[in-house]
Design a protein around this motif. Structure first.
Motif, short mmCIF file in Angstrom:
data_model
loop_
_atom_site.label_atom_id
_atom_site.label_comp_id
_atom_site.label_asym_id
_atom_site.label_seq_id
_atom_site.Cartn_x
_atom_site.Cartn_y
_atom_site.Cartn_z
N ASN A 62 43.23 47.57 25.24
CA ASN A 62 43.00 48.63 24.22
C ASN A 62 44.09 49.59 23.87
OD1 ASN A 62 40.47 48.00 23.59
ND2 ASN A 62 39.46 48.90 25.36
N ARG A 63 44.64 50.16 24.91
CA ARG A 63 45.70 51.17 24.81
C ARG A 63 47.02 50.78 24.60
NH1 ARG A 63 42.09 53.78 28.66
NH2 ARG A 63 41.10 55.37 27.54
N ALA A 64 47.32 49.55 25.15
CA ALA A 64 48.61 49.11 25.32
C ALA A 64 48.85 48.35 24.01
CB ALA A 64 48.92 48.28 26.28
N ALA A 65 48.02 47.74 23.37
CA ALA A 65 48.06 47.16 22.04
C ALA A 65 48.48 48.08 20.90
CB ALA A 65 46.64 46.30 21.66
N PRO A 66 49.29 47.47 19.96
CA PRO A 66 49.64 46.11 19.86
C PRO A 66 50.99 45.81 20.37
CG PRO A 66 50.23 47.26 17.64
CD PRO A 66 49.43 48.20 18.55
N HIS A 67 51.69 46.78 20.89
CA HIS A 67 53.18 46.50 21.36
C HIS A 67 53.30 46.43 22.85
CE1 HIS A 67 54.26 47.73 17.30
NE2 HIS A 67 53.40 48.83 17.31
N GLY A 68 52.23 46.38 23.66
CA GLY A 68 52.53 46.23 25.10
C GLY A 68 52.42 47.48 25.86
N GLY A 69 52.57 47.23 27.21
CA GLY A 69 52.67 48.48 28.04
C GLY A 69 52.62 48.04 29.39
N VAL A 70 52.92 48.81 30.26
CA VAL A 70 53.27 48.45 31.63
C VAL A 70 52.31 49.15 32.65
CG1 VAL A 70 55.13 48.81 33.66
CG2 VAL A 70 55.95 48.29 31.12
N VAL A 71 51.70 48.27 33.58
CA VAL A 71 50.83 48.72 34.51
C VAL A 71 51.31 48.38 35.96
CG1 VAL A 71 48.54 48.44 35.34
CG2 VAL A 71 49.00 48.27 32.98
N ALA A 72 51.35 49.22 36.69
CA ALA A 72 51.75 48.92 38.16
C ALA A 72 50.32 48.69 38.97
CB ALA A 72 52.54 50.04 38.76
N ALA A 73 50.22 47.22 39.42
CA ALA A 73 49.11 47.06 40.10
C ALA A 73 49.34 46.01 41.20
CB ALA A 73 48.04 46.66 39.29
N SER A 74 48.90 45.80 42.23
CA SER A 74 49.14 44.85 43.27
C SER A 74 49.26 43.31 42.64
CB SER A 74 48.46 44.97 44.54
OG SER A 74 47.16 44.99 44.17
N CYS A 75 48.01 42.68 41.81
CA CYS A 75 47.44 41.78 41.47
C CYS A 75 48.19 40.68 42.55
CB CYS A 75 48.40 41.54 40.24
SG CYS A 75 47.97 42.88 38.98
N LEU A 76 47.81 40.61 43.79
CA LEU A 76 48.32 39.76 44.81
C LEU A 76 47.82 38.33 44.57
CD1 LEU A 76 47.86 42.14 47.82
CD2 LEU A 76 49.99 41.79 46.54
N LYS A 77 46.49 37.99 44.07
CA LYS A 77 45.80 36.56 43.98
C LYS A 77 46.12 36.49 42.47
CE LYS A 77 42.65 36.93 47.59
NZ LYS A 77 41.09 36.58 47.85
N ARG A 78 46.36 35.02 42.27
CA ARG A 78 46.18 34.38 40.93
C ARG A 78 44.87 34.76 40.45
NH1 ARG A 78 48.89 29.37 38.23
NH2 ARG A 78 47.89 29.69 36.40
N SER A 79 43.86 34.58 41.06
CA SER A 79 42.64 34.96 40.30
C SER A 79 42.56 36.39 39.72
CB SER A 79 41.36 34.74 41.20
OG SER A 79 41.42 35.71 42.50
N TYR A 80 43.23 37.33 40.66
CA TYR A 80 43.36 38.70 39.75
C TYR A 80 44.09 38.65 38.42
CZ TYR A 80 42.36 39.67 44.68
OH TYR A 80 41.62 39.94 45.89
N ARG A 81 45.33 38.00 38.71
CA ARG A 81 46.18 37.92 37.34
C ARG A 81 45.34 37.15 36.24
NH1 ARG A 81 49.58 36.90 42.02
NH2 ARG A 81 49.85 34.54 41.31
N ASP A 82 44.71 36.11 36.71
CA ASP A 82 43.94 35.49 35.51
C ASP A 82 42.83 36.30 34.88
OD1 ASP A 82 45.15 33.08 36.11
OD2 ASP A 82 43.62 32.08 37.38
N ARG A 83 42.27 37.40 35.84
CA ARG A 83 41.22 38.36 35.43
C ARG A 83 42.03 39.12 34.35
NH1 ARG A 83 35.84 38.91 38.12
NH2 ARG A 83 35.11 40.73 36.87
N LEU A 84 43.25 39.68 34.65
CA LEU A 84 43.86 40.47 33.75
C LEU A 84 44.33 39.70 32.04
CD1 LEU A 84 45.87 42.75 36.01
CD2 LEU A 84 43.87 43.26 34.92
N ARG A 85 44.87 38.36 32.47
CA ARG A 85 45.28 37.76 31.28
C ARG A 85 44.01 37.42 30.32
NH1 ARG A 85 49.20 35.22 34.86
NH2 ARG A 85 47.49 34.07 35.77
N SER A 86 42.43 37.24 30.96
CA SER A 86 41.59 37.06 30.05
C SER A 86 41.37 38.64 29.23
CB SER A 86 40.23 36.99 30.89
OG SER A 86 39.94 38.23 31.83
#
Length: 163
Positions: A62-86
């Protein structure tokens, strides 16, 4: 993304500034119960992380669209990154990497953070580096925050074609 102490907050802010994008601190999305658990030296489990990741994903959508944004988060597992990519299919991950002694020293030197150095081992244990099929880059965290940011920016820039 990366384990605690790699400079996600500092480098994330510098990247956002350099790119002219909004910045969000992933730790701010944790519910109080997660912060209390980590402050007590107890690693989070996946059930603790799902609502946190969903809140970050909502910001990304919602907030980063449409140009993007930067979030600092651990995202240590692929499943976490997959959740964010969804939530944000075009997400690109910047994996801040460093050897354990360097990261331990940085954690020992920082003040006022709820994440104790005793949890670093659990983070390295669950870390799943970016897969070859994931959009992202790995950036070594040796050097100053400005040097790390420059390496990240250089890797994120599309290659220039010579004519």
């Amino acid at each position: 993304m990366g384990v605690a102490g790699t400079g996600k907050t500092t480098v994330g802010r510098l990247l956002a500034e350099a790119l002219g994008l909004p910045y969000a601190e992933g730790d701010a999305f944790h519910p109080a119960a997660n912060v209390a658990k980590m402050s007590a030296g107890t690693p989070l489990d996946d059930a603790d992380r799902w609502p946190w990741l969903d809140a970050i994903g909502e910001w990304m959508r919602n907030r980063a669209a449409p140009h993007g944004g930067v979030v600092a988060a651990s995202c240590l597992k692929r499943s976490y990154r997959d959740r964010l990519r969804s939530a944000a299919p075009d997400a690109v991950f910047v994996h801040l990497t460093g050897d354990r002694p360097l990261v331990e020293k940085r954690m020992a030197d920082r003040r006022g953070h709820f994440m104790p150095p005793s949890l670093l081992a659990s983070q390295f244990a669950v870390l799943e580096p970016l897969g070859a099929d994931e959009r992202g880059i790995a950036v070594d965290v040796s050097g100053t925050p400005e040097e790390i940011t420059e390496r990240a920016l250089a890797a994120l820039r599309p290659p220039r074609h010579q004519s």
